[in-house]
Structure formats: C-alpha cells, structure tokens
Design an enzyme around this catalytic site. Structure first.
Site, PDB file in Angstrom:
ATOM      1  N   HIS A  67      27.005  46.817  40.411  1.00 15.28           N
ATOM      2  CA  HIS A  67      27.228  47.964  41.290  1.00 15.28           C
ATOM      3  C   HIS A  67      27.386  49.236  40.455  1.00 15.28           C
ATOM      4  O   HIS A  67      28.262  49.304  39.595  1.00 15.28           O
ATOM      5  CB  HIS A  67      28.497  47.770  42.119  1.00 15.28           C
ATOM      6  CG  HIS A  67      28.563  46.472  42.855  1.00 15.28           C
ATOM      7  ND1 HIS A  67      29.756  45.887  43.231  1.00 15.28           N
ATOM      8  CD2 HIS A  67      27.589  45.621  43.279  1.00 15.28           C
ATOM      9  CE1 HIS A  67      29.519  44.757  43.868  1.00 15.28           C
ATOM     10  NE2 HIS A  67      28.207  44.568  43.899  1.00 15.28           N
ATOM     11  N   TYR A  82      40.701  48.539  37.232  1.00 12.50           N
ATOM     12  CA  TYR A  82      39.958  49.740  36.867  1.00 12.50           C
ATOM     13  C   TYR A  82      40.540  50.980  37.535  1.00 12.50           C
ATOM     14  O   TYR A  82      41.019  50.951  38.670  1.00 12.50           O
ATOM     15  CB  TYR A  82      38.465  49.605  37.165  1.00 12.50           C
ATOM     16  CG  TYR A  82      38.090  49.014  38.509  1.00 12.50           C
ATOM     17  CD1 TYR A  82      37.623  49.826  39.537  1.00 12.50           C
ATOM     18  CD2 TYR A  82      38.167  47.638  38.736  1.00 12.50           C
ATOM     19  CE1 TYR A  82      37.248  49.287  40.751  1.00 12.50           C
ATOM     20  CE2 TYR A  82      37.799  47.094  39.957  1.00 12.50           C
ATOM     21  CZ  TYR A  82      37.339  47.920  40.967  1.00 12.50           C
ATOM     22  OH  TYR A  82      36.979  47.386  42.184  1.00 12.50           O
TER      23      TYR A  82
END
Length: 474
Positions: A71, A134
């Site tokens: 992605h 993240y």
C-alpha cells in the site's frame, strides 16, 4: 533471533530515494528493554525529515506469516517494530524515474524506517505476536483511501522473495486482488502552486515550468488572495509549496488612502493567510520581496541588514517579510528593478527612443536590473536543490548603475544616442509631485545567491537580449 542491545543511532540510505533505514539504540537488562522509538531532535539532526506526525497506529499480528500490503499512502510514515520481527518490503510507486525500485529488510525493535508519501509498504511477520507500529503525518480518513496506490504482493516485476511463500501465508482477499506493476497508476508528486500567475513574474514562472504537470498556476480570479474561500476550498495535502508571485506594486498610489488599504491587504494580510496555510500543512512558502524594505543609505544591502522602509509600499513588503520569516520552510527572494513581460522601465525607454523623445531620467538612484526569467529560474533552483531556507537577495549581476545609465543603454541598443538622456536628481524629478520616498541605493549583495551554485547572469547581456526580443516582436 535475539535483540541486539546498545546500537548507535544511525541512518542507512536505501535504493529508494527518501527511504532511510535507522538503527535504534535499545537498552536492556534482566527486566526487559527500553528504546526511544522516535526522537525528533536527534533524528532530525541525523537527516530524518521533520515530517510532523499527527497519528500513531499499531498493527498487531497473532501469527507468523501474516502478510500485509503493498500500500502506497498519501502521507509520510515512520515505521518500527514494537515486539516481534518482520520482513519488510517497500516499492517506489511514485511518478518519476525511481518508479518500481524495491528495497527489503528484516526489522526487529532495534530498527525503524522512514517511508515517504507514495512508496508502497508491505510486511510479513516472522514471529507470532508481532506488533508493527507507525507514525503518520496526516489523519486517516475514508476519503483518503481513494488516493492510495496499490501493488500486488506477488508482482513478478518487483520479484519480492517472501521468507514464507505467499501460498502458505495469511493474506486478505483485498491484497490478493491488487494490480500488477503494468496496471499501476503511479502516485503523482505533490504540486507547487503559483499564485499571481498572470503578472510579470507569474508569466516567467509559467515559461520556466512549461510542461511540468506538478506545477499549478492560479491567476487572481482563480485564487483570490483576499478571499477566505481560496484557502479553505483546496486540498492542501496535495501540495508541497506555494510561490507567491502576487503583490501590490503601485509605489506612489500606496501613499493614498485607498492605495494604503490595498497595499496592506495584498502585501501583508494575504501573505499572512499564505503563511498560516504553509505552517498548518507543512508547505514551503516562497515570497518575493523588494529593495524598498531598505532606506537606501548603504552602498550595498545584504540579507542581514535590518529593515528600514521609507514609504507605505516598502513598509508593507517589510511586514510581509517578517510574517513569512516565521514559516519553518520559507524562501524570501528579495529583488529590485524588475523587468519582464508587461509595462516596465526598459520598454518605456525603448518606445521613447523610437519616437525620438529626449527624456530626463533620475541619476542618483542606483541598483541593478532583475529580469523575471532569471528570478523564476532562481526560485526553481532553490526549490529543486532544497537550498537552506531563509532570505536571498537576487538581481542580475554586473556593475551598479543609475536609472539614467540604464536609459542611456536602452537608447544606444535601440539605435538612439546616449546623449539623448539627461540625468536629473530624484528631488528635482519629483519636485511639486505627489510621490513615495524611494531608496537611493538599491544594490543588493549577491554572495548568498551565488553560494547556492546559481549564476545570476549579467544584467547588460540580459538587457541586450530583452531588447532584441522586443524588437523581433515589433
């Protein structure tokens, strides 16, 4: 695999531009371990972009072999492992020469990686109970998913060697259905927005960026700097920089009540709106300034000289400079005696020369001409080279001259006589006239501009080229 303790914080470049792998110091004992997962000051000093994260996400994966991606998202990410171990794969899906570049690495909690917008991210867990974390610099929304770019995990071009074959791994149906490389539409680069694109400098910027689809131009009607809607009805996530080529430049009219209001509205209030937008969205703001921010009492002005404007126009340009200076990513390009497409001093003198008029021209104001094609090229140079942010003087190079000297040059180059031009002092020229005060010395030091590796070009040569072009059009 045991975790390595006490690594030194270090950065490692990868084959994908902007993707940087970091070693993180992890400190442990019999109780467990501790690390600074993201430390802005230390990591920015090491070269990590100051990407201003706004959201922290964690992906927990119960079983080894869980595989997610590829992605590419419309924001930057700083990725690390909280617990466990992963095999990471990153593919550049951005528009440009590095499209398709691949980097893979195994990551444990002692490593992290920075992934710029548009680089595809994927990982496969190598241990049970792995947490993948993240930081991102934009808030996730359902609308944002429409801006993702995807690549199939099994793409033959990327040829990623997954430690656990995909046939034996845990994948989602969506990830299985993503396109191969040949069917991927690359993620376009963030855009540069040029406002005031129909003025002299705006037209030069159009020529400078001709054919570059990453640059968007907006005229006054397309982006009204005085309207709040111009700032709110735009998705600023898709932009990297704003070049402000708009300004109120009617120096004498600025001294009137109406002109004073307009000058402050365009040169200060509108610039404050641009500055606020740049700060809120982490954009680079390019502001074009003027020699009129100085009183002209020094033979040459450098970038460190305090602001000492004389008239309303100069005061508004100085105020705009101060506003822009608080934007973390800014370039103030301070220029003088601008010559481009449109009405200007050189064109006026050339017309008078052709008509045989013998003008009186001011001979105690000195400086250098600045041709818009070179100002535009310098702005592009600053942005493309990621030059240090700050203020830069910029004019063309060569000897400092008076307006009367330049008028004589124009006459000579236009087939007239230098002696047709008569010099007159500023005081005499404007005697009994309503006029703004003007700096007598407008010469700007070019040392800082040259230090970036840019050649300003000789003003005499540019003048000859400009007049030849004007004559060819006539």
């Amino acid at each position: 695999m045991s975790l390595e303790f006490s690594k030194k914080l270090a950065a490692h470049q990868t084959p994908i531009p902007g993707v940087v792998l970091y070693d993180l110091p992890v400190h442990g004992d019999n109780r467990g371990w501790f690390k600074e997962n993201w430390q802005r000051e230390k990591m920015v000093a090491l070269g990590l972009p100051d990407f201003r994260p706004v959201q922290n996400n964690i992906s927990y994966n119960e079983k080894a072999g869980t595989t997610r991606g590829i992605h590419a998202e419309p924001w930057d990410k700083f990725i690390s492992v909280a617990t466990g171990r992963i095999f990471g794969a990153w593919v550049d899906l951005r528009e440009g020469p590095s499209f398709g570049a691949v980097f893979t690495a195994e990551l444990d909690p002692s490593q992290a990686i920075f992934i710029p917008r548009g680089v595809g991210n994927a990982f496969q867990t190598l241990e049970d109970n792995t947490a993948y974390t993240y930081l991102v610099n934009d808030h996730w929304s359902a609308d944002a998913q429409g801006q993702y770019t995807f690549l199939n995990l099994a793409d033959e071009t990327a040829a990623i060697e997954w430690p656990i074959p995909l046939a034996d791994a845990e994948l989602s149906d969506k990830d299985k259905a993503h396109p191969r490389m040949g069917d991927v539409a690359p993620m376009p680069a963030r855009k540069i927005l040029v406002v005031g694109a129909d003025g002299q400098l705006g037209k030069a910027l159009r020529a400078q960026y001709d054919g570059d689809t990453s640059v968007e131009f907006a005229s006054r009607t397309e982006f009204d700097l005085t309207s709040e809607n111009s700032f709110t009805n735009r998705n600023w996530k898709n932009y990297s920089a704003i070049i402000n080529a708009a300004a109120y430049t009617a120096v004498d009219a600025a001294e009137t009540a109406e002109g004073r209001a307009s000058s402050w509205a365009i040169n200060v209030t509108s610039v404050a709106h641009l500055a606020r937008t740049a700060v809120e969205h982490n954009l680079t703001l390019v502001q074009v300034s003027s020699d009129y921010v100085f009183d002209g009492t020094k033979d040459s002005h450098d970038e460190t000289e305090p602001l000492t404007p004389l008239g309303v126009y100069g005061q508004t340009k100085a105020a705009g400079d101060v506003v822009v200076s608080v934007v973390p990513r800014h370039y103030i390009v301070r220029t003088s005696w601008v010559i481009g497409e449109g009405n200007n001093f050189v064109r006026t003198m050339a017309n008078l020369a052709r008509k045989g008029v013998k003008p009186s021209v001011v001979n105690d104001q000195t400086g250098r001409l600045s041709f818009t094609e070179d100002i535009a090229a310098f702005i592009r140079h600053l942005l493309s080279r990621s030059a240090p942010y700050g203020t830069y003087n910029f004019t063309n190079d060569g000897p400092v001259k008076s307006w009367a000297d330049i008028a004589a040059d124009v006459y000579e180059l236009s087939g007239g006589s230098r002696s047709d031009v008569t010099g007159v002092t500023t005081a005499d020229y404007f005697r009994d006239k309503e006029a703004a005060p003007r700096p007598l010395s407008s010469a700007l030091s070019l040392a800082k501009a040259r230090s970036t590796g840019f050649d300003p070009g000789d003003a005499n040569e540019r003048l000859a080229e400009y007049l030849k072009s004007e004559n060819d059009k006539a």
